[in-house]
Enzyme design. Structure first.
Site, PDB file in Angstrom:
ATOM      1  N   GLN A 205     -12.209 -47.135-101.747  1.00 20.29           N
ATOM      2  CA  GLN A 205     -10.733 -46.971-101.356  1.00 20.29           C
ATOM      3  C   GLN A 205     -10.186 -45.740-102.344  1.00 20.29           C
ATOM      4  OE1 GLN A 205      -9.520 -48.123 -98.737  1.00 20.29           O
ATOM      5  NE2 GLN A 205     -11.356 -49.147 -98.151  1.00 20.29           N
ATOM      6  N   LYS A 228     -15.228 -42.841 -95.638  1.00 17.97           N
ATOM      7  CA  LYS A 228     -13.804 -43.051 -95.926  1.00 17.97           C
ATOM      8  C   LYS A 228     -13.267 -41.819 -96.450  1.00 17.97           C
ATOM      9  CE  LYS A 228     -14.457 -47.381 -96.829  1.00 17.97           C
ATOM     10  NZ  LYS A 228     -13.692 -48.586 -95.842  1.00 17.97           N
ATOM     11  N   CYS A 366     -11.650 -58.492 -95.589  1.00 22.46           N
ATOM     12  CA  CYS A 366     -12.916 -58.761 -96.340  1.00 22.46           C
ATOM     13  C   CYS A 366     -12.322 -59.143 -97.988  1.00 22.46           C
ATOM     14  CB  CYS A 366     -13.945 -57.717 -96.459  1.00 22.46           C
ATOM     15  SG  CYS A 366     -14.558 -57.527 -94.459  1.00 22.46           S
TER      16      CYS A 366
END
Length: 408
Positions: A205, A228, A366
């Site tokens: 992230q 990502k 998640c």
């Protein structure tokens, strides 16, 4: 509000998908923490590979194989330079972050013994929890957890108390996918090293927002997924210090990862091929490098500044919705906002937003332990990228208000 020097409208033209409609409405894509969109510069690389030089790598003497091998290794070098790894062979191509974590967890099975301790943070998603639980079940090691506070920040004093000469590994994400918290990984890594432990940082992230320098961080392992950062799915990288990668046994057996095979004994190839058994995602690796080139052309500092502007604007606008509560208010966070409105289930809000063409994520992301900490089933999560606009934020806020009016 807009102060950025980026030409957002020109950037948006690089992303064909942003011009489509969903349910008859212009697409507003705010699920970037799940996966980012892919610019035509990367799409062109994918088409070029399959239409121009599709071939297996490293073993062929023919021209296509040589061209594919050169492009693949060029991509490895691009990734090395982006993350400032000391050597190209410290970059292992993987199928993504989860694959990289499992590779390390599997390798440590032979390095841990009963009673050793490993530490994970309370802010992890399942991919950085479950592999370590499985490792502890295999080895008898003990899993300990760094607690978090209501702002969604790790409690470092508690972390320091957990550390001891029993600690062998510390795992933490760079940025929380559920809350957007940017963790103080430099301090976490340094503290782990003081007790002789290795540190693995999940950069999935962080990579879209922060250009990590693995040598400056002195991190032992760093994992990233290509999708990502405007790249394809099914591709990623594990960075590992050379000395650690040499200590770990191979994760999988097969072609390419061997030096010599007989029915009596097999010897393994040198890094990085020791961990790259079988035919890899060749196109994915090449496109991963192209995606990093694309984002570096825009500039990570400019991206971070603009996304912070979006975060501040979206936070202020969403808080105008009666009853809206934001989860994750860390002082240092990226462009992720998780929220609920009153007792309305996040799935119901997300479903109505979808009818309006607005893509957000709903659920536990998640990261069930984080939801358990707050005592909620999940959140609505809006996550912003550099190609999003304030007009899209306004559409989100109007959509949430409309959904609330329908559901209350």
């Amino acid at each position: 509000m807009q102060k950025t020097t980026l030409d957002i409208q020109t950037i948006r033209k690089d992303f064909p998908i942003l011009s489509r409609t969903v349910n008859g409405q212009p697409l507003v894509y705010l699920d970037n923490a799940a996966t980012s969109q892919t610019p035509k510069q990367v799409l062109d690389v994918i088409v070029d590979y399959y239409s121009g030089y599709n071939a297996n790598i490293h073993r062929g003497v023919h021209t296509l194989s040589q061209e594919a091998t050169d492009k693949y290794e060029q991509a490895r070098a691009t990734i090395q330079h982006h993350f400032n790894a000391k050597f190209a062979h410290e970059v292992i191509f993987t199928a993504g972050t989860t694959h990289g974590i499992n590779l390390v967890a599997n390798g440590f099975s032979s390095l841990l013994k009963k009673g050793d301790e490993v530490i994970v943070s309370a802010l992890e998603h399942h991919s950085n929890i479950v592999p370590w639980q499985m490792l502890c079940e295999r080895t008898g090691a003990v899993l300990k957890v760094i607690p978090m506070n209501l702002n969604g920040e790790l409690e470092l004093d508690a972390y320091y108390e957990l550390l001891s000469n029993k600690t062998k590994l510390v795992f933490c994400n760079h940025v929380s996918n559920a809350l957007g918290t940017v963790n103080p990984i430099k301090e976490i890594i340094n503290a782990a090293h003081k007790v002789g432990a290795a540190a693995l940082i999940d950069g999935a992230q962080a990579a879209p927002h922060i250009k990590a320098d693995v040598q400056e961080l002195d991190v032992d392992f760093y994992v990233v997924s290509a999708h990502k950062v405007c790249g394809p799915t099914g591709a990623g990288m594990l960075y590992g210090k050379e000395e650690w990668l040499n200590k770990l046994p191979p994760y999988q057996g097969g072609g390419e990862m061997i030096a010599e095979v007989t029915f009596d004994k097999t010897t393994y190839a040198d890094l990085p091929h020791k961990f790259e058994a079988g035919t890899p995602n060749i196109c994915g690796g090449i496109a991963f490098g192209a995606a990093l080139d694309y984002m570096n052309t825009i500039g990570f500092d400019a991206i971070a500044d603009y996304e912070h502007e979006l975060l501040e604007y979206a936070t202020a606008q969403l808080l105008t919705v009666d009853g809206l509560k934001i989860y994750g208010t860390a002082a240092n966070k990226t462009s992720v906002i998780s929220f609920n409105v009153g007792s309305i289930h996040p799935y119901d809000i997300g479903s109505i937003l979808d009818k309006l063409g607005i893509a957000v994520r709903t659920g536990h992301h998640c990261a069930q332990p984080i939801m358990d900490f707050y005592g909620i089933p999940g959140t609505v999560r809006a996550s912003f990228s550099f190609y999003n606009t304030t007009a899209e934020v306004d559409a989100l806020v109007a959509g949430v208000k409309r959904a609330v009016a329908m559901l209350q």
